[in-house]
Motif scaffolding. Structure first.
Motif, PDB file in Angstrom:
ATOM      1  N   ALA A 138       8.291   1.088 -16.810  1.00 53.55           N
ATOM      2  CA  ALA A 138       7.203   1.829 -16.167  1.00 53.55           C
ATOM      3  C   ALA A 138       6.356   2.467 -17.261  1.00 53.55           C
ATOM      4  O   ALA A 138       6.894   2.978 -18.247  1.00 53.55           O
ATOM      5  N   PHE A 139       5.047   2.442 -17.043  1.00 57.90           N
ATOM      6  CA  PHE A 139       4.110   2.905 -18.058  1.00 57.90           C
ATOM      7  C   PHE A 139       3.248   4.043 -17.518  1.00 57.90           C
ATOM      8  O   PHE A 139       3.365   4.451 -16.367  1.00 57.90           O
ATOM      9  N   GLN A 140       2.355   4.543 -18.377  1.00 58.56           N
ATOM     10  CA  GLN A 140       1.509   5.672 -17.997  1.00 58.56           C
ATOM     11  C   GLN A 140       0.641   5.331 -16.793  1.00 58.56           C
ATOM     12  O   GLN A 140       0.484   6.139 -15.883  1.00 58.56           O
ATOM     13  N   ASN A 141       0.085   4.121 -16.764  1.00 60.18           N
ATOM     14  CA  ASN A 141      -0.699   3.673 -15.614  1.00 60.18           C
ATOM     15  C   ASN A 141       0.187   2.841 -14.699  1.00 60.18           C
ATOM     16  O   ASN A 141       0.887   1.928 -15.168  1.00 60.18           O
ATOM     17  N   PRO A 142       0.196   3.144 -13.408  1.00 56.82           N
ATOM     18  CA  PRO A 142       1.127   2.467 -12.502  1.00 56.82           C
ATOM     19  C   PRO A 142       0.996   0.951 -12.438  1.00 56.82           C
ATOM     20  O   PRO A 142       1.951   0.257 -12.113  1.00 56.82           O
ATOM     21  N   PHE A 181       4.416   9.749 -16.995  1.00 55.11           N
ATOM     22  CA  PHE A 181       3.749  10.815 -16.247  1.00 55.11           C
ATOM     23  C   PHE A 181       2.573  11.412 -17.018  1.00 55.11           C
ATOM     24  O   PHE A 181       2.027  12.445 -16.634  1.00 55.11           O
ATOM     25  N   GLY A 182       2.181  10.758 -18.106  1.00 56.25           N
ATOM     26  CA  GLY A 182       1.171  11.314 -18.999  1.00 56.25           C
ATOM     27  C   GLY A 182      -0.202  11.483 -18.370  1.00 56.25           C
ATOM     28  O   GLY A 182      -0.980  12.335 -18.814  1.00 56.25           O
ATOM     29  N   ALA A 183      -0.531  10.687 -17.359  1.00 57.01           N
ATOM     30  CA  ALA A 183      -1.870  10.749 -16.764  1.00 57.01           C
ATOM     31  C   ALA A 183      -1.938  11.690 -15.567  1.00 57.01           C
ATOM     32  O   ALA A 183      -2.989  11.827 -14.945  1.00 57.01           O
TER      33      ALA A 183
END
Length: 270
Positions: free
Chosen positions: A89-93, A177-179
């Motif tokens: 899983a990355f910063q953008n879904p 969860f950075g964004a």
């Protein structure tokens, strides 16, 4: 080496790993002598200055990048190609806007073996499993909604479900969860902690948020400035489950401050 033979050792291990992008005088050394050991079921966080190679570590473990030298091992076996049994899983879904939430979560089961060849015959069973997973993160009533109909926090909950639906042994989280705004981010810390405590997958979290690292991880590895190496490893001996109130307790804050000072020293050294 078989998985059984490696059962008593670490699940994931990096031994003096060096990674250079490019060749010759123009090469960029991203990692130098990076060494990490991760136990099965452990939740680790990797923190450090920007550009220190945190995300590169994840690509090495999954086999998406080959090490220039040193060894990357999973189950005691050297990683020489992309490995199976990984959720990411990355910063953008990166959810597909034309698929419902349920269909987005089901996607790994459509493309990852052995589920891929069984998907059509077992679709109802898989859909029930995905709905249960969505319900566990508070999205029980949103399975038939599209990503664009939901908030960023809800999309990231769906993203976590998609990464976990095929029951991966290793979970890779790159600034997941950075964004998000601070309140949503903290809410999702609790969601992720609950999922990990229930399923006990081995988790590697890359983050710039030191409170997030201490809240979630058993162990925090601090990377030096480029070329990255592990300059410090800190155990987080705080009881679980952890909550936001504990994140303001002196023992929690002391760990965060110690990590911040270590990273600040790494920046100055660079």
């Amino acid at each position: 080496m078989t998985h059984a033979a490696a059962a008593d050792g670490p699940l994931v291990e990096l031994r003096a790993v060096r990674l250079a992008y490019g060749r010759g005088e123009g090469a960029t050394l991203a990692l130098a002598d990076a060494t990490i050991s991760i136990r099965k079921g452990e939740f680790i966080a990797v923190v450090g200055p920007s550009g220190c190679g945190k995300s590169t570590l994840m690509k090495l473990v999954t086999g998406l990048l080959p090490a220039t030298s040193g060894d990357v091992l999973v189950h005691g076996e050297k990683v020489v190609r992309p490995i199976k049994g990984v959720g990411m899983a990355f910063q953008n879904p990166t959810l597909m806007p034309w698929r419902t939430t349920l269909d987005n979560v089901l996607l790994p089961l459509e493309v990852v073996e052995p589920h891929k060849r069984q998907f059509r015959a077992r679709k109802a069973e898989y859909a029930e499993k995905a709905r249960a997973l969505l319900a566990s993160v508070g999205l029980g009533g949103f399975a038939d909604k599209y990503p664009w109909q939901r908030s960023g926090g809800m999309q990231q909950r769906s993203n976590l479900c998609r990464a976990l639906v095929h029951e991966p042994e290793i979970m890779m989280l790159d600034e997941p969860f950075g964004a998000l705004d601070a309140f949503t981010r903290e809410e999702l810390w609790a969601v992720l902690q609950d999922l990990w405590m229930e399923r006990r997958f081995t988790c590697i979290l890359v983050t710039h948020d030191l409170r997030e690292a201490v809240y979630l991880a058993d162990t925090v590895h601090v990377m030096s400035a480029r070329p990255g190496r592990v300059s410090e490893t800190r155990r987080v001996d705080l009881p679980r489950p952890r909550d936001l109130e504990r994140s303001f307790a002196p023992e929690f804050v002391d760990i965060v401050h110690a990590l911040r000072e270590r990273i600040a020293r790494a920046r100055v050294a660079a």
